[in-house]
Scaffold this motif. Structure first.
Motif, short mmCIF file in Angstrom:
data_model
loop_
_atom_site.label_atom_id
_atom_site.label_comp_id
_atom_site.label_asym_id
_atom_site.label_seq_id
_atom_site.Cartn_x
_atom_site.Cartn_y
_atom_site.Cartn_z
N ARG A 228 0.85 -1.20 0.00
CA ARG A 228 0.00 0.00 0.00
C ARG A 228 0.88 1.23 0.00
N ASP A 229 0.47 2.26 -0.75
CA ASP A 229 1.19 3.53 -0.59
C ASP A 229 0.62 4.28 0.61
N GLN A 230 1.46 5.12 1.19
CA GLN A 230 1.11 5.80 2.44
C GLN A 230 1.32 7.29 2.27
N LEU A 231 0.29 8.05 2.57
CA LEU A 231 0.40 9.51 2.48
C LEU A 231 0.04 10.09 3.84
N HIS A 232 0.87 11.01 4.32
CA HIS A 232 0.55 11.64 5.60
C HIS A 232 -0.63 12.59 5.41
N ALA A 233 -1.54 12.61 6.40
CA ALA A 233 -2.75 13.43 6.28
C ALA A 233 -2.41 14.91 6.03
N GLN B 259 7.28 6.61 -4.17
CA GLN B 259 8.35 6.92 -3.21
C GLN B 259 7.94 6.62 -1.77
N CYS B 260 6.68 6.26 -1.53
CA CYS B 260 6.26 6.05 -0.14
C CYS B 260 5.24 4.93 -0.07
N ASN B 261 5.74 3.71 -0.09
CA ASN B 261 4.84 2.56 0.00
C ASN B 261 5.53 1.45 0.74
N VAL B 262 4.75 0.51 1.25
CA VAL B 262 5.32 -0.53 2.11
C VAL B 262 4.42 -1.76 2.08
N GLU C 148 2.90 23.00 -7.67
CA GLU C 148 3.45 23.57 -6.43
C GLU C 148 3.39 22.56 -5.28
N TRP C 149 2.59 21.48 -5.42
CA TRP C 149 2.44 20.51 -4.33
C TRP C 149 3.57 19.48 -4.33
N LYS C 150 4.17 19.30 -3.17
CA LYS C 150 5.18 18.23 -3.00
C LYS C 150 4.91 17.53 -1.67
N ARG C 151 5.14 16.22 -1.65
CA ARG C 151 4.99 15.52 -0.38
C ARG C 151 6.14 15.94 0.55
N ARG C 152 5.82 16.14 1.82
CA ARG C 152 6.88 16.45 2.80
C ARG C 152 7.30 15.22 3.59
N TYR C 153 6.37 14.30 3.78
CA TYR C 153 6.67 13.11 4.60
C TYR C 153 7.23 11.99 3.75
N THR C 154 8.26 11.32 4.27
CA THR C 154 8.78 10.10 3.67
C THR C 154 8.19 8.93 4.47
N PHE D 137 6.57 6.75 9.80
CA PHE D 137 6.73 5.80 10.91
C PHE D 137 7.10 6.54 12.20
N GLY D 138 7.97 7.54 12.06
CA GLY D 138 8.39 8.33 13.23
C GLY D 138 7.18 9.03 13.85
N ASP D 139 6.34 9.60 13.01
CA ASP D 139 5.16 10.31 13.52
C ASP D 139 4.22 9.33 14.22
#
Ligand SMILES: NC(=O)c1ccc[n+]([C@@H]2O[C@H](COP(=O)([O-])OP(=O)(O)OC[C@H]3O[C@@H](n4cnc5c(N)ncnc54)[C@H](O)[C@@H]3O)[C@@H](O)[C@H]2O)c1
Length: 335
Positions: A243-248, A275-278, A319-325, A330-332
């Motif tokens: 699944r890809d994961q996007l921070h809210a 770039q952000c899936n697990v 202009e939109w870029k993801r900030r969370y990796t 996981f840290g959050d």
């Protein structure tokens, strides 16, 4: 600007509330903690309620808020309230329909009647595609399934699934159907009635305020099991499902790009992307998770591999870029 956020105590809604308060807006939140009703005390979102001079909260059902539309005439509506689980919907299809489909239609109608110039955001889901993604050929690796980079699959680009994936002739679950009804109504209210609606078909969204439950919010629930030393159950696909994961907060910044420059009736796949899936096994590894069990049968209609192709959104809103990796997510979650 005045924003009305439904599901204001939930993962996405609580993030939207904070974002718009931080951007000097007046915010009205609606949430009656139905999440506790769906998934039990542990999943209550009451703790996400905020005290702020520019915030007013209404702990009522979303079907009962015509007065708010009439009196407040919000400029932006973020509709994030939902019954979010497949399995719950299969046990309670009428309740699921009432919230996800019927109440969404009511809110669109309230907007049309009382504040037709408002931007209306509908949080949709990749489950509108049903189990169509499972028809593609996946390669099996030690810890995950993967889609071959040279896949000839016409609707799966090398980045993931885009918006052209068919919604027909697949198993959706009642949840997938009720969300699709809301999704189509939101599109139609732009095309037919001229409302400024935007539809975000999300993969997995996560973040520290997610009240993870076994039936919804897999990563947040897994972290909860880890912290509380509880047994985590994997259903099918050898734990290799991806699944890809996007921070809210990244999602809400994307929503705000649309709010500032609406493209009425547009539909966007939205998620963590390539770039952000697990996979579940990889998430276990990252968390050093020891206490888990395996049940052979997958959940009905569950995706084997789903990564969102967000190129359409990124082309419209560069202009939109993801900030969370993945690591900072996981840290959050671990806190
Ligand atoms: N979190 C994800 O991974 C994900 C993925 C795809 C789509 N979505 C969609 O995004 C939206 C937000 O999801 P979320 O993760 O924040 O869910 P969530 O469960 O955390 O938040 C939804 C909130 O809506 C409230 N609610 C439900 N029914 C209500 C009703 N009838 N009246 C008032 N309040 C009600 C709940 O109490 C809850 O706080 C939903 O539409 C969901 O389908 C989420």
């Amino acid at each position: 600007m005045k924003a009305l956020v439904t599901g204001a105590l939930g993962l996405v809604g609580s993030e939207a509330v904070r974002y718009y308060l931080n951007n000097a807006c007046e915010v009205i939140g609606v949430d009656n903690d139905m999440r506790k009703h769906f998934f039990g005390e542990d999943a209550s979102v009451a703790k996400n309620k905020i005290d702020h001079g520019n915030y007013r909260h209404f702990g009522v059902d979303i079907s009962k808020i015509e007065g708010l539309f009439e009196n407040e005439k919000p400029d932006v509506i973020i509709h994030a309230a939902a019954q979010p689980s497949h399995d719950y919907s299969a046990q309670n299809p009428l309740l699921d329909f009432g919230i996800n489909a019927y109440s969404t239609l009511m809110l669109l109608e309230m907007a049309r009647k009382h504040t037709p110039a408002a931007v209306f955001i509908y949080l949709s889901t990749n489950k509108v595609y049903g189990d169509r993604p499972n028809e593609f050929d996946f390669q099996e690796f030690d810890t995950r399934y993967s889609i071959p980079r040279q896949s000839k699959a016409v609707t799966a680009s090398t980045l993931g699934f885009n918006e052209s994936l068919s919604i027909d002739f697949t198993t959706h679950s009642p949840f997938g159907v009720s969300k699709l009804a809301g999704d189509l109504y939101a599109q139609e209210y732009a095309r037919y009635f001229g409302l400024k609606t935007g539809i975000f078909r999300c993969g997995c969204i996560t973040g520290a305020r997610h009240a993870g439950a076994e039936l919804h919010g897999f990563l947040s629930y897994m972290v909860k099991c880890k912290k509380e030393n509880k047994l985590y159950t994997v259903y099918g696909y050898k734990g290799k499902q991806v699944r890809d994961q996007l921070h809210a907060s990244d999602l809400v910044r994307a929503i705000d790009c649309f709010v500032r420059n609406p493209k009425p009736g547009e539909v966007y796949n939205m998620g963590g992307g390539r770039q952000c899936n697990v996979s579940i096994l990889e998430a276990f590894d990252m968390l050093k998770m020891k206490k888990w069990e395996y049940v052979g049968t997958p959940r009905k209609g569950d995706h084997k591999w789903y990564i969102s192709d967000t190129k359409k959104f990124e082309n419209d809103f560069p202009e939109w870029k993801r900030r969370y990796t993945l690591y900072s997510i996981f840290g959050d979650l671990m806190g």
